[in-house]
Scaffold this motif. Structure first.
Motif, PDB file in Angstrom:
ATOM      1  N   VAL A  92     128.166  64.569  15.246  1.00 36.24           N
ATOM      2  CA  VAL A  92     127.102  65.300  14.561  1.00 36.24           C
ATOM      3  C   VAL A  92     126.398  64.387  13.562  1.00 36.24           C
ATOM      4  O   VAL A  92     125.159  64.355  13.494  1.00 36.24           O
ATOM      5  N   ALA A  93     127.162  63.649  12.791  1.00 32.73           N
ATOM      6  CA  ALA A  93     126.579  62.758  11.787  1.00 32.73           C
ATOM      7  C   ALA A  93     125.716  61.687  12.438  1.00 32.73           C
ATOM      8  O   ALA A  93     124.618  61.367  11.940  1.00 32.73           O
ATOM      9  N   PHE A  94     126.177  61.130  13.543  1.00 31.80           N
ATOM     10  CA  PHE A  94     125.374  60.120  14.248  1.00 31.80           C
ATOM     11  C   PHE A  94     124.051  60.719  14.707  1.00 31.80           C
ATOM     12  O   PHE A  94     122.981  60.139  14.496  1.00 31.80           O
ATOM     13  N   VAL A  95     124.110  61.896  15.334  1.00 34.94           N
ATOM     14  CA  VAL A  95     122.905  62.533  15.849  1.00 34.94           C
ATOM     15  C   VAL A  95     121.933  62.854  14.718  1.00 34.94           C
ATOM     16  O   VAL A  95     120.711  62.751  14.868  1.00 34.94           O
ATOM     17  N   ALA A  96     122.475  63.232  13.546  1.00 27.05           N
ATOM     18  CA  ALA A  96     121.625  63.550  12.395  1.00 27.05           C
ATOM     19  C   ALA A  96     121.031  62.311  11.743  1.00 27.05           C
ATOM     20  O   ALA A  96     120.017  62.406  11.051  1.00 27.05           O
ATOM     21  N   SER A  97     121.622  61.161  11.978  1.00 35.46           N
ATOM     22  CA  SER A  97     121.264  59.944  11.248  1.00 35.46           C
ATOM     23  C   SER A  97     120.072  59.225  11.876  1.00 35.46           C
ATOM     24  O   SER A  97     119.662  59.494  13.007  1.00 35.46           O
ATOM     25  N   ASP A  98     119.554  58.256  11.128  1.00 37.37           N
ATOM     26  CA  ASP A  98     118.449  57.442  11.628  1.00 37.37           C
ATOM     27  C   ASP A  98     118.873  56.543  12.784  1.00 37.37           C
ATOM     28  O   ASP A  98     118.016  55.999  13.483  1.00 37.37           O
ATOM     29  N   LYS A  99     120.174  56.378  12.998  1.00 35.48           N
ATOM     30  CA  LYS A  99     120.642  55.595  14.145  1.00 35.48           C
ATOM     31  C   LYS A  99     120.294  56.277  15.465  1.00 35.48           C
ATOM     32  O   LYS A  99     120.284  55.640  16.519  1.00 35.48           O
ATOM     33  N   ALA A 100     120.019  57.574  15.419  1.00 35.60           N
ATOM     34  CA  ALA A 100     119.615  58.323  16.616  1.00 35.60           C
ATOM     35  C   ALA A 100     118.122  58.627  16.574  1.00 35.60           C
ATOM     36  O   ALA A 100     117.670  59.682  17.017  1.00 35.60           O
ATOM     37  N   SER A 101     117.343  57.704  16.054  1.00 38.75           N
ATOM     38  CA  SER A 101     115.931  57.945  15.771  1.00 38.75           C
ATOM     39  C   SER A 101     115.084  58.209  17.009  1.00 38.75           C
ATOM     40  O   SER A 101     113.996  58.786  16.904  1.00 38.75           O
ATOM     41  N   PHE A 102     115.546  57.817  18.198  1.00 38.42           N
ATOM     42  CA  PHE A 102     114.776  58.047  19.428  1.00 38.42           C
ATOM     43  C   PHE A 102     115.378  59.178  20.259  1.00 38.42           C
ATOM     44  O   PHE A 102     115.103  59.318  21.441  1.00 38.42           O
ATOM     45  N   MET A 103     116.189  59.995  19.627  1.00 41.97           N
ATOM     46  CA  MET A 103     116.861  61.083  20.330  1.00 41.97           C
ATOM     47  C   MET A 103     116.343  62.422  19.835  1.00 41.97           C
ATOM     48  O   MET A 103     116.424  62.735  18.644  1.00 41.97           O
ATOM     49  N   THR A 104     115.798  63.217  20.730  1.00 39.43           N
ATOM     50  CA  THR A 104     115.431  64.589  20.393  1.00 39.43           C
ATOM     51  C   THR A 104     115.444  65.428  21.664  1.00 39.43           C
ATOM     52  O   THR A 104     115.198  64.923  22.767  1.00 39.43           O
ATOM     53  N   GLY A 105     115.786  66.692  21.511  1.00 36.75           N
ATOM     54  CA  GLY A 105     115.860  67.603  22.662  1.00 36.75           C
ATOM     55  C   GLY A 105     117.109  67.440  23.502  1.00 36.75           C
ATOM     56  O   GLY A 105     117.210  68.022  24.580  1.00 36.75           O
ATOM     57  N   ALA A 106     118.083  66.687  23.009  1.00 45.30           N
ATOM     58  CA  ALA A 106     119.289  66.394  23.783  1.00 45.30           C
ATOM     59  C   ALA A 106     120.438  67.306  23.370  1.00 45.30           C
ATOM     60  O   ALA A 106     120.532  67.755  22.225  1.00 45.30           O
ATOM     61  N   THR A 107     121.322  67.564  24.327  1.00 41.71           N
ATOM     62  CA  THR A 107     122.597  68.234  24.054  1.00 41.71           C
ATOM     63  C   THR A 107     123.708  67.255  24.384  1.00 41.71           C
ATOM     64  O   THR A 107     123.833  66.817  25.526  1.00 41.71           O
ATOM     65  N   ILE A 108     124.487  66.894  23.382  1.00 38.81           N
ATOM     66  CA  ILE A 108     125.516  65.873  23.516  1.00 38.81           C
ATOM     67  C   ILE A 108     126.884  66.536  23.684  1.00 38.81           C
ATOM     68  O   ILE A 108     127.351  67.227  22.781  1.00 38.81           O
ATOM     69  N   ALA A 109     127.519  66.317  24.810  1.00 40.66           N
ATOM     70  CA  ALA A 109     128.851  66.872  25.054  1.00 40.66           C
ATOM     71  C   ALA A 109     129.890  66.059  24.301  1.00 40.66           C
ATOM     72  O   ALA A 109     129.940  64.835  24.385  1.00 40.66           O
ATOM     73  N   THR A 110     130.712  66.762  23.519  1.00 41.58           N
ATOM     74  CA  THR A 110     131.817  66.138  22.786  1.00 41.58           C
ATOM     75  C   THR A 110     133.038  66.996  23.089  1.00 41.58           C
ATOM     76  O   THR A 110     133.540  67.716  22.246  1.00 41.58           O
ATOM     77  N   ASP A 111     133.494  66.909  24.325  1.00 40.52           N
ATOM     78  CA  ASP A 111     134.372  67.951  24.886  1.00 40.52           C
ATOM     79  C   ASP A 111     135.575  67.447  25.649  1.00 40.52           C
ATOM     80  O   ASP A 111     136.178  68.191  26.431  1.00 40.52           O
ATOM     81  N   GLY A 112     135.950  66.180  25.434  1.00 41.75           N
ATOM     82  CA  GLY A 112     137.120  65.661  26.135  1.00 41.75           C
ATOM     83  C   GLY A 112     136.973  65.611  27.634  1.00 41.75           C
ATOM     84  O   GLY A 112     137.970  65.585  28.373  1.00 41.75           O
ATOM     85  N   GLY A 113     135.731  65.566  28.124  1.00 44.51           N
ATOM     86  CA  GLY A 113     135.473  65.478  29.567  1.00 44.51           C
ATOM     87  C   GLY A 113     135.256  66.806  30.261  1.00 44.51           C
ATOM     88  O   GLY A 113     135.105  66.853  31.484  1.00 44.51           O
ATOM     89  N   ARG A 114     135.202  67.913  29.507  1.00 41.18           N
ATOM     90  CA  ARG A 114     135.046  69.242  30.115  1.00 41.18           C
ATOM     91  C   ARG A 114     133.766  69.325  30.935  1.00 41.18           C
ATOM     92  O   ARG A 114     133.730  69.967  31.993  1.00 41.18           O
ATOM     93  N   ALA A 115     132.678  68.675  30.489  1.00 47.05           N
ATOM     94  CA  ALA A 115     131.410  68.730  31.213  1.00 47.05           C
ATOM     95  C   ALA A 115     131.462  68.025  32.553  1.00 47.05           C
ATOM     96  O   ALA A 115     130.606  68.258  33.427  1.00 47.05           O
ATOM     97  N   ALA A 116     132.471  67.182  32.729  1.00 43.70           N
ATOM     98  CA  ALA A 116     132.551  66.367  33.952  1.00 43.70           C
ATOM     99  C   ALA A 116     133.256  67.093  35.090  1.00 43.70           C
ATOM    100  O   ALA A 116     133.278  66.590  36.220  1.00 43.70           O
ATOM    101  N   ILE A 117     133.860  68.269  34.822  1.00 43.58           N
ATOM    102  CA  ILE A 117     134.607  68.928  35.891  1.00 43.58           C
ATOM    103  C   ILE A 117     134.042  70.316  36.164  1.00 43.58           C
ATOM    104  O   ILE A 117     133.257  70.850  35.388  1.00 43.58           O
TER     105      ILE A 117
END
Length: 242
Positions: A217-242
């Motif tokens: 969350v902090a990375f996405v909120a930070s200026d390090k993610a300055s070219f990221m918008t409209g994205a949904t980032i899975a942080t789910d231990g691989g749940r999205a992959a199955i």
């Protein structure tokens, strides 16, 4: 990550051991001023004390649209908004209490909608900002007894995409983070110590510590993610992959 000079509003952050607490801890540690919200002043004071400065607590009932508007007026301009507060209702469709249905949508969808509508223009007027919506794997994966909760999180992912397009001209980035099973005090209380076995349903065979999700969350909120918008980032231990 550097949040020096920035102000962040993190809803649903007024309890030790929750995701909001973990997010606030990173923000404060990186120099931000953080506004915490919750319904229990005593528990909110515990979080403020734990953070050791750089934070203040505002009591608010996010199920009330008038209180949500009051919150937006009280906090004034912010640089970061994290829509983290959540109301759980665990029932089948047939067994769902409609008052709880309304309450879940009020907290999980309407409150973020109102806060975004009121705060995003202020962000744009100040040169930009970042909004992070907390979703869930339940938005895309069927989970027994989570029908209404799943619908609210799917709605938030749809709003994330819409808001990203709507506010891009004002340099306001809007993204979502989609955690999987997470060992928070609220989920443990709702589902039991083993989270109803949900941790074993992901490829990594465990639930997340809130701090692991908070880092994303902090990375996405930070200026390090300055070219990221409209994205949904899975942080789910691989749940999205199955």
């Amino acid at each position: 990550m550097d949040f020096a000079g920035k102000t962040a509003l993190v809803t649903g952050s007024g309890a030790i051991g929750g995701l909001g607490h973990a997010i606030a801890k990173i923000f404060v540690g990186c120099g931000a001023t953080v506004i915490l919200t919750g319904v229990d002043r005593a528990r909110g004071a515990e979080v403020v004390a734990d953070l050791g400065g750089g934070a203040r607590f505002v009591r608010v009932d996010l199920s009330s649209v008038d209180e949500v508007r009051r919150l937006a007026d009280e906090v004034g301009p912010v640089d970061i908004l994290v829509n983290n507060a959540v109301a759980y209702t665990l029932a089948s469709t047939v067994g769902q209490d409609l008052d709880e249905y309304d309450g879940a949508f009020a907290v999980n969808v309407r409150a973020p909608f109102v806060l975004t509508a009121m705060l995003a223009p202020k962000m744009a007027a100040n040169g930009g900002g970042s909004i992070v919506n907390i979703s869930s794997t339940a938005a895309a994966k069927a989970e027994p007894g989570m029908t209404v909760y799943s619908a609210t999180k799917a709605a938030m992912e749809a709003l994330t995409r819409a808001w990203a397009a709507e506010f891009v001209e004002g340099n306001v980035r809007v993204n979502a983070v989609r955690p999987g099973p997470m060992h928070t005090s609220k989920l443990v209380g709702a589902l039991g110590p083993d989270l109803g076995g949900l941790g074993q349903a992901v490829p990594m065979r465990r639930s997340a510590d809130p701090s692991e999700v908070a880092e994303v969350v902090a990375f996405v909120a930070s200026d390090k993610a300055s070219f990221m918008t409209g994205a949904t980032i899975a942080t789910d231990g691989g749940r999205a992959a199955i």
